[in-house]
Design an enzyme around this catalytic site. Structure first.
Site, PDB file in Angstrom:
ATOM      1  CE  LYS A  67      -3.954  -2.006   2.471  1.00  6.72           C
ATOM      2  NZ  LYS A  67      -4.626  -2.156   3.771  1.00  6.72           N
ATOM      3  CD  GLN A  93      -3.811  -4.369   6.777  1.00  4.55           C
ATOM      4  OE1 GLN A  93      -3.747  -3.396   6.041  1.00  4.55           O
ATOM      5  NE2 GLN A  93      -4.364  -5.507   6.415  1.00  4.55           N
ATOM      6  CG  ASP A 101     -10.324  -0.278   4.961  1.00  4.59           C
ATOM      7  OD1 ASP A 101     -10.078  -0.600   3.776  1.00  4.59           O
ATOM      8  OD2 ASP A 101      -9.647  -0.665   5.924  1.00  4.59           O
TER       9      ASP A 101
END
Length: 300
Positions: free
Chosen positions: A54, A98, A121
């Site tokens: 990422k 995460q 997200d």
């Protein structure tokens, strides 16, 4: 029949290129650089690899990349303090914590502490509610990637019969909402669905996101249907050597590809689109924060 392969790797590269072009324009015209912050708690090997990927791709498209790596025993209060600081940092437009988190941390509490406008997200309860009611929201990256690939392949999805196998909050439920938003007739199926093969066989679009390796065989697929395989499962591969594994999806690729009109492979299908859509979401969040026009084709 031999199915058209939906190349997620190539499509993701195209999306990243579009993001990079828009980021360049933001810098040149408005002196704004989108910023993405990723918070990693602990040392889960898969998460570490994912976070590195990422960060690398964030920089490649011209964005600011920030990483906060915290010890596995970090307290909830300390993690929430990091998120609060990022919420109040005007140079950060996207925040991603995460998952999974260590067991002593409340994932729902942590996710819902992120500013919904920076929740790239799309997991914050406010974004879930906005998506479910058809309002502007941040959309989970994997379902967004699936939708982009379907739109690219079909053009309009209006009136198509879609079956989503899987009812998770991360993929199944938001995928169904997105397909509804594009005027599909949508069924959410799962392990307890009666006559599951018959339910799947009527679908023009099948999105398999159940997390069971090669669960869907070719004789479940309607001839000419489009199959999007979200599953990423590791199986033992003794033919490759001791301890070796291979990646498979939730569908039996060969038998489904022989029947379907189009299919996404594993690997190289949905997976690459997830990070591409994370970058697209960060760009969208940046544009919204600054009252600028959102990038065309990169949102739901």
């Amino acid at each position: 029949m031999s199915a058209t392969v939906i190349d997620g790797k190539a499509f993701a590269a195209k999306v990243r290129g579009q993001v990079a072009e828009h980021v360049t324009r933001l810098k040149d015209k408005h002196e704004i650089t989108p910023g993405l912050a990723v918070v990693l708690v602990g040392e889960d090997p898969a998460s570490q690899v994912y976070v590195r990927s990422k960060g690398k791709m964030t920089v490649e498209v011209g964005m600011k990349s920030v990483e906060h790596k915290l010890d596995a025993d970090t307290s909830e209060a300390d993690l929430l303090a990091v998120i609060d600081k990022l919420n109040n940092d005007a140079s950060i437009h996207g925040i991603l914590v995460q998952l999974p988190l260590p067991g002593h941390l409340n994932e729902d509490l942590v996710i819902n502490s992120i500013d919904p406008a920076k929740d790239v997200d799309g997991f914050h309860i406010s974004n879930v509610g906005l998506l479910g009611t058809g309002q502007k929201s941040m959309v989970p990256c994997t379902p967004l990637g699936c939708l982009m690939m379907l739109r690219d392949h079909h053009g309009s999805l209006s009136g198509m019969d879609a079956v989503v196998i899987g009812r998770s909050n991360i993929v199944g439920k938001p995928m169904a909402q997105l397909l509804l938003g594009d005027s599909c007739t949508v069924t959410i199926a799962h392990s307890r669905t009666k006559d599951l093969p018959e339910v799947v066989k009527r679908a023009d679009i099948v999105v398999a996101a159940v997390g069971r390796p090669e669960m869907v065989p070719g004789d479940w697929i309607k001839p000419g249907a489009t199959v999007i395989d979200v599953g990423i499962n590791r199986l033992d591969a003794p033919e490759k050597g001791e301890g070796k594994t291979r990646l498979v999806g939730d569908v039996e690729y060969d038998s489904c590809a022989a029947v379907a009109g189009a299919i996404s492979p594993v690997p190289g299908g949905v997976g690459p689109m997830t990070i591409a859509c994370l970058l697209a979401n960060t760009l969208t969040a940046c544009c919204r924060a600054n009252g600028l026009e959102e990038p065309a084709g990169l949102t739901a």
